[in-house]
Design a protein around this motif. Structure first.
Motif, PDB file in Angstrom:
ATOM      1  N   ALA A   1      -2.429  -1.238 -16.621  1.00 49.97           N
ATOM      2  CA  ALA A   1      -1.998   0.136 -16.359  1.00 49.97           C
ATOM      3  C   ALA A   1      -2.137   1.043 -17.569  1.00 49.97           C
ATOM      4  O   ALA A   1      -2.504   2.213 -17.441  1.00 49.97           O
ATOM      5  CB  ALA A   1      -0.544   0.135 -15.887  1.00 49.97           C
ATOM      6  N   GLU A   2      -1.845   0.502 -18.765  1.00 54.07           N
ATOM      7  CA  GLU A   2      -1.669   1.351 -19.933  1.00 54.07           C
ATOM      8  C   GLU A   2      -2.743   1.215 -21.009  1.00 54.07           C
ATOM      9  O   GLU A   2      -2.987   2.159 -21.753  1.00 54.07           O
ATOM     10  CB  GLU A   2      -0.302   1.044 -20.573  1.00 54.07           C
ATOM     11  CG  GLU A   2       0.896   1.367 -19.694  1.00 54.07           C
ATOM     12  CD  GLU A   2       1.078   2.865 -19.526  1.00 54.07           C
ATOM     13  OE1 GLU A   2       1.422   3.536 -20.506  1.00 54.07           O
ATOM     14  OE2 GLU A   2       0.847   3.356 -18.407  1.00 54.07           O
ATOM     15  N   ASP A   3      -3.369   0.035 -21.113  1.00 51.91           N
ATOM     16  CA  ASP A   3      -4.203  -0.190 -22.299  1.00 51.91           C
ATOM     17  C   ASP A   3      -5.121  -1.389 -22.076  1.00 51.91           C
ATOM     18  O   ASP A   3      -4.883  -2.475 -22.596  1.00 51.91           O
ATOM     19  CB  ASP A   3      -3.292  -0.428 -23.510  1.00 51.91           C
ATOM     20  CG  ASP A   3      -4.048  -0.592 -24.813  1.00 51.91           C
ATOM     21  OD1 ASP A   3      -5.271  -0.378 -24.829  1.00 51.91           O
ATOM     22  OD2 ASP A   3      -3.398  -0.940 -25.818  1.00 51.91           O
TER      23      ASP A   3
ATOM     24  N   TYR B   1       6.982  -5.113 -26.383  1.00 50.62           N
ATOM     25  CA  TYR B   1       6.752  -3.994 -25.462  1.00 50.62           C
ATOM     26  C   TYR B   1       7.402  -4.237 -24.103  1.00 50.62           C
ATOM     27  O   TYR B   1       8.128  -3.371 -23.594  1.00 50.62           O
ATOM     28  CB  TYR B   1       5.252  -3.759 -25.287  1.00 50.62           C
ATOM     29  CG  TYR B   1       4.927  -2.639 -24.320  1.00 50.62           C
ATOM     30  CD1 TYR B   1       4.996  -1.311 -24.719  1.00 50.62           C
ATOM     31  CD2 TYR B   1       4.572  -2.908 -22.999  1.00 50.62           C
ATOM     32  CE1 TYR B   1       4.714  -0.279 -23.836  1.00 50.62           C
ATOM     33  CE2 TYR B   1       4.290  -1.886 -22.107  1.00 50.62           C
ATOM     34  CZ  TYR B   1       4.362  -0.577 -22.531  1.00 50.62           C
ATOM     35  OH  TYR B   1       4.091   0.434 -21.644  1.00 50.62           O
TER      36      TYR B   1
ATOM     37  N   ALA C   1       4.792  -1.686 -13.502  1.00 54.46           N
ATOM     38  CA  ALA C   1       3.821  -1.026 -14.379  1.00 54.46           C
ATOM     39  C   ALA C   1       3.415   0.339 -13.830  1.00 54.46           C
ATOM     40  O   ALA C   1       3.116   1.259 -14.596  1.00 54.46           O
ATOM     41  CB  ALA C   1       2.589  -1.914 -14.549  1.00 54.46           C
TER      42      ALA C   1
ATOM     43  N   VAL D   1       0.998  -4.405 -17.250  1.00 55.73           N
ATOM     44  CA  VAL D   1       1.152  -3.259 -18.156  1.00 55.73           C
ATOM     45  C   VAL D   1      -0.126  -3.014 -18.949  1.00 55.73           C
ATOM     46  O   VAL D   1      -0.473  -1.871 -19.251  1.00 55.73           O
ATOM     47  CB  VAL D   1       2.373  -3.420 -19.088  1.00 55.73           C
ATOM     48  CG1 VAL D   1       3.662  -3.454 -18.285  1.00 55.73           C
ATOM     49  CG2 VAL D   1       2.248  -4.640 -19.981  1.00 55.73           C
TER      50      VAL D   1
ATOM     51  N   THR E   1      -1.977   3.653 -27.082  1.00 57.21           N
ATOM     52  CA  THR E   1      -2.129   2.246 -26.743  1.00 57.21           C
ATOM     53  C   THR E   1      -0.754   1.591 -26.608  1.00 57.21           C
ATOM     54  O   THR E   1       0.276   2.188 -26.952  1.00 57.21           O
ATOM     55  CB  THR E   1      -2.910   1.519 -27.843  1.00 57.21           C
ATOM     56  OG1 THR E   1      -2.152   1.593 -29.065  1.00 57.21           O
ATOM     57  CG2 THR E   1      -4.285   2.148 -28.049  1.00 57.21           C
ATOM     58  N   ILE E   2      -0.743   0.352 -26.145  1.00 55.72           N
ATOM     59  CA  ILE E   2       0.515  -0.394 -26.075  1.00 55.72           C
ATOM     60  C   ILE E   2       1.099  -0.572 -27.474  1.00 55.72           C
ATOM     61  O   ILE E   2       2.321  -0.508 -27.658  1.00 55.72           O
ATOM     62  CB  ILE E   2       0.291  -1.748 -25.372  1.00 55.72           C
ATOM     63  CG1 ILE E   2       0.200  -1.520 -23.857  1.00 55.72           C
ATOM     64  CG2 ILE E   2       1.398  -2.745 -25.700  1.00 55.72           C
ATOM     65  CD1 ILE E   2      -0.121  -2.754 -23.049  1.00 55.72           C
TER      66      ILE E   2
ATOM     67  N   ARG F   1      -1.158   3.616  -7.291  1.00 51.40           N
ATOM     68  CA  ARG F   1      -1.290   3.063  -8.637  1.00 51.40           C
ATOM     69  C   ARG F   1      -1.129   1.543  -8.623  1.00 51.40           C
ATOM     70  O   ARG F   1      -1.821   0.830  -9.353  1.00 51.40           O
ATOM     71  CB  ARG F   1      -0.238   3.685  -9.573  1.00 51.40           C
ATOM     72  CG  ARG F   1      -0.676   5.008 -10.171  1.00 51.40           C
ATOM     73  CD  ARG F   1       0.351   5.554 -11.149  1.00 51.40           C
ATOM     74  NE  ARG F   1       0.684   4.632 -12.225  1.00 51.40           N
ATOM     75  CZ  ARG F   1      -0.063   4.453 -13.322  1.00 51.40           C
ATOM     76  NH1 ARG F   1      -1.200   5.108 -13.468  1.00 51.40           N
ATOM     77  NH2 ARG F   1       0.337   3.618 -14.270  1.00 51.40           N
TER      78      ARG F   1
ATOM     79  N   GLN G   1       2.767   2.705 -28.333  1.00 53.16           N
ATOM     80  CA  GLN G   1       3.988   2.884 -27.552  1.00 53.16           C
ATOM     81  C   GLN G   1       5.103   1.968 -28.046  1.00 53.16           C
ATOM     82  O   GLN G   1       6.274   2.363 -28.072  1.00 53.16           O
ATOM     83  CB  GLN G   1       3.699   2.613 -26.075  1.00 53.16           C
ATOM     84  CG  GLN G   1       2.788   3.640 -25.423  1.00 53.16           C
ATOM     85  CD  GLN G   1       2.527   3.321 -23.969  1.00 53.16           C
ATOM     86  OE1 GLN G   1       3.454   3.058 -23.202  1.00 53.16           O
ATOM     87  NE2 GLN G   1       1.270   3.321 -23.569  1.00 53.16           N
TER      88      GLN G   1
ATOM     89  N   LEU H   1       5.288   3.625 -14.981  1.00 54.22           N
ATOM     90  CA  LEU H   1       5.306   3.980 -16.398  1.00 54.22           C
ATOM     91  C   LEU H   1       4.931   5.427 -16.725  1.00 54.22           C
ATOM     92  O   LEU H   1       5.360   5.922 -17.772  1.00 54.22           O
ATOM     93  CB  LEU H   1       4.417   3.013 -17.192  1.00 54.22           C
ATOM     94  CG  LEU H   1       5.019   1.609 -17.358  1.00 54.22           C
ATOM     95  CD1 LEU H   1       4.048   0.680 -18.065  1.00 54.22           C
ATOM     96  CD2 LEU H   1       6.337   1.666 -18.121  1.00 54.22           C
ATOM     97  N   PRO H   2       4.181   6.144 -15.900  1.00 55.82           N
ATOM     98  CA  PRO H   2       3.997   7.565 -16.227  1.00 55.82           C
ATOM     99  C   PRO H   2       5.309   8.327 -16.346  1.00 55.82           C
ATOM    100  O   PRO H   2       5.429   9.240 -17.148  1.00 55.82           O
ATOM    101  CB  PRO H   2       3.155   8.086 -15.059  1.00 55.82           C
ATOM    102  CG  PRO H   2       2.421   6.900 -14.568  1.00 55.82           C
ATOM    103  CD  PRO H   2       3.374   5.747 -14.743  1.00 55.82           C
TER     104      PRO H   2
END
Length: 231
Positions: free
Chosen positions: A74-76, A151, A188, A71, A108-109, A209, A112, A191-192
């Protein structure tokens, strides 16, 4: 006028103290629910569509570290370095959004986590302001490992599916400790839009992804990344 100011100041102080107390409590105890879970429940009442919540809190020690790394990848990717906000990403998103109809986020995580736990969906300035406030609170009162633990436990990973343990059981018929790196990257990758994409039925986009996330997981240092987070 002075009386109104005193009342406003009293209310502001009460809000501040109560939110600090709640945030401190959640540093040590798992949340029973989240703002997002309650929002989804309310949505189901108005849509008359069936809703079933899948949520099971699991300590981070019992979750394969690969999911935490996935995650972050993928996200941050600057999660361990920033204090809650990635200002360069925010600036880039603002420039992009001025030129395109489809907007791009830069949360950011930490942001979120604050939004999913305490707040509701939406893009109005009041909600965003509250997100900033709660992000500062958790970054101040929680270590990075706790932020990531919350998270991965409350993030929406499917329609009505929240967190690592529920997602592992729902999509892969195993517990979160048994997830492979490939499966963690798939979770992960959705998550979009976890209510559209499914980790157990990945589209070509999700597979792409997944490969990108796996490369970034290696670049971050793999499972050792989680071990190096402040506890």
């Amino acid at each position: 006028m002075k009386r109104l100011l005193r009342i406003a100041a009293f209310c502001a102080l009460g809000f501040f103290l109560s939110t600090v107390a709640l945030t401190l409590l959640l540093r040590f105890f798992p949340p029973l629910t989240s703002g997002l879970m309650m929002e989804r429940r309310i949505e189901s009442w108005f849509s008359d569509e069936p809703y079933q919540r899948h949520y099971q809190w699991t300590a981070i020690e019992k979750i394969n570290p690969a999911l935490g790394v996935a995650v972050v990848a993928a996200e941050d990717q600057l999660f361990a370095e920033h204090a809650g906000f990635d200002w360069k990403a925010i600036e880039k998103a603002a420039i992009y959004n001025q030129k395109h109809k489809k907007t791009r986020g830069a949360s950011t995580i930490s942001q979120q986590t604050a939004k999913n736990l305490f707040l509701w969906s939406g893009r109005n300035w009041f909600r965003k302001g509250m997100e900033v406030y709660f992000t500062v609170l958790i970054e101040t009162l929680w270590p990075k490992e706790r932020i990531l633990e919350v998270y991965v436990n409350i993030v929406e990973l499917g329609d009505g599916v929240y967190g690592a343990e529920a997602a592992a059981q729902y999509f892969f018929k195993k517990n979160a400790a048994q997830l492979t790196s490939s499966e963690a990257a798939l979770l992960a990758a959705v998550l979009p839009n976890p209510r559209v994409y499914q980790a157990n039925k990945p589209s070509s986009y999700i597979r792409g992804r997944q490969r990108w996330i796996l490369r970034n997981m290696q670049r971050l240092g793999g499972k050792s990344y989680i071990e190096d987070l402040p506890e």
